[in-house]
Scaffold this motif. Sequence first.
Motif, mmCIF file in Angstrom:
data_model
loop_
_atom_site.group_PDB
_atom_site.id
_atom_site.type_symbol
_atom_site.label_atom_id
_atom_site.label_comp_id
_atom_site.label_asym_id
_atom_site.label_seq_id
_atom_site.Cartn_x
_atom_site.Cartn_y
_atom_site.Cartn_z
ATOM 1 N N ASN A 1 -6.897 6.140 -3.283
ATOM 2 C CA ASN A 1 -7.824 5.614 -4.276
ATOM 3 C C ASN A 1 -8.855 4.692 -3.633
ATOM 4 N N ALA A 2 -8.385 3.746 -2.809
ATOM 5 C CA ALA A 2 -9.298 2.785 -2.189
ATOM 6 C C ALA A 2 -10.193 3.445 -1.153
ATOM 7 N N GLU B 1 0.832 -1.203 0.000
ATOM 8 C CA GLU B 1 0.000 0.000 0.000
ATOM 9 C C GLU B 1 0.865 1.251 0.000
ATOM 10 N N THR B 2 0.563 2.178 -0.896
ATOM 11 C CA THR B 2 1.216 3.477 -0.939
ATOM 12 C C THR B 2 0.165 4.563 -0.740
ATOM 13 N N ARG C 1 -8.565 -9.239 -3.785
ATOM 14 C CA ARG C 1 -7.457 -8.288 -3.826
ATOM 15 C C ARG C 1 -7.214 -7.744 -5.214
ATOM 16 N N ASP C 2 -7.631 -8.472 -6.261
ATOM 17 C CA ASP C 2 -7.356 -8.031 -7.623
ATOM 18 C C ASP C 2 -8.502 -7.235 -8.233
ATOM 19 N N ALA D 1 -1.864 -6.713 1.963
ATOM 20 C CA ALA D 1 -2.077 -8.156 1.956
ATOM 21 C C ALA D 1 -2.849 -8.643 3.172
ATOM 22 N N ASN D 2 -2.963 -7.800 4.201
ATOM 23 C CA ASN D 2 -3.579 -8.241 5.460
ATOM 24 C C ASN D 2 -5.004 -7.721 5.608
ATOM 25 N N GLN D 3 -5.816 -7.926 4.581
ATOM 26 C CA GLN D 3 -7.232 -7.581 4.658
ATOM 27 C C GLN D 3 -8.019 -8.794 5.139
ATOM 28 N N PRO D 4 -8.930 -8.624 6.083
ATOM 29 C CA PRO D 4 -9.751 -9.756 6.505
ATOM 30 C C PRO D 4 -10.794 -10.113 5.451
ATOM 31 N N TRP D 5 -11.246 -11.358 5.508
ATOM 32 C CA TRP D 5 -12.381 -11.841 4.709
ATOM 33 C C TRP D 5 -12.128 -11.849 3.209
ATOM 34 N N ILE D 6 -10.872 -12.005 2.781
ATOM 35 C CA ILE D 6 -10.612 -12.143 1.353
ATOM 36 C C ILE D 6 -11.351 -13.376 0.825
ATOM 37 N N GLY D 7 -12.057 -13.218 -0.282
ATOM 38 C CA GLY D 7 -12.810 -14.309 -0.878
ATOM 39 C C GLY D 7 -14.201 -14.486 -0.327
#
Length: 425
Positions: A86-87, A79-80, A390-391, A399-405
């Motif tokens: 943006n997010a 993350e930058t 994530r994509d 990379a450390n976002q909860p509930w991916i998928g």
Amino acid sequence: MTETMLLDPVQVLVASDQPLQVGSAALFEDDRLIALGDEARARARERGVSGHDRGQQLLAPCLVDPHSSLPHPFTGSGETLETLINAAGRAGYGQLALLPNGESERDSPERLKGFQPKDCDLKVHLWGSFSHRGEGERLSSHADLLQAGAIGLSAGEQMPSANLIDRALMLGEMAGAPVLIAPHDSSLRGDGMIREGVETLRAGWPADPTISETLPMGQLLELQRRHGKRKLVLMNLSTADGVEMLSHTPSPALATVSWWHLVQDRSKQTAETTQWFVTPSIGGEADRNALIDGLREGTINAVAVHGMPLDDEECLLPPDQRPKGLSGHHLVLPTLWKHLVIDLGWSVNQLWQALSFGPARLLGQDEERLSIGSNRWLLFDPEQTWDHTRDAPYAPKAANQPWIGVPIRGQVVSCGLKIPTNQAD
């Protein structure tokens, strides 16, 4: 939105001092709000614009995050500043305040430059470092930092000595600017990963004692009593005992809570869910309920995202070696809508008090509101379901976002803010 558009009907929340309007209308032109209610309908008829039924959606002021971390704002594979803006902007956040800790501690005025992109409506605020190099040994130049534009002063995750804080508050260079201090003693926490309790023992993780929060908190509340003219803010309250202490003090400080502590507790902790490890530690169900009650009653003043983005390499480290924290501005509103509005019956006004109006006041900023001619608004659909990947376009890079998928219900479907990285969309 890039043309004249009428939303009719739509729910509208204008400001903190106005009730929610159900079945209202809103007229936009090139992302700017130009009329509300019957005036919007009348002007739409004059222009031959038909309405779009958005009766289940909410038009409301932008959200405000009072503190998050961004260790590598301009470099790195994760993350930058650009990807975060943006997010977060697409998630409805109109203001972000970044903690001073990172690859370059913001303890001097020259290190506060370059964080506000040109032609960007999302306001990036910066906390100045409370101490030189963030080491907690001697004070930074508070007056110079504030004059250079710092929103306030912060010591990050670890509380400095009470003597150093007392000296700073006595000198008073911060005047009425907020001083953000975490009631957290890492020496008392030790190797603790989850707040002490039966579930912690069952999961096999080292326990973090409650006194790692309550002992330093007692010192901070005494300092607030001694220096009543200063604006001391307790960062990330996390225990029922802490809420109890704050609610019964005659000179209460302001306080924030991380959104994650409002929706999770150690009763759901397993040995595999390593993304749960945050600072301060996750507590039990009684802690979570006390935090929710404190927020509803005004003992706690604001909800923080308190993002701590990690890259893929950092996430491969063992849980006891990697930085503690998680990310996900885009998850906060949908999750709290579900837990607070749907499950607990909170009003929209109460939720926005926690996510927008309260945080803005804590930062010393004007409250966000819907204003005619302004593009500072978000449109939230509580029924919209989306895949959390994530994509996905405009997804955070952390990379450390909860509930991916996991499918998420509730999404900001539009936001009027001009963000450099999404103007073309």
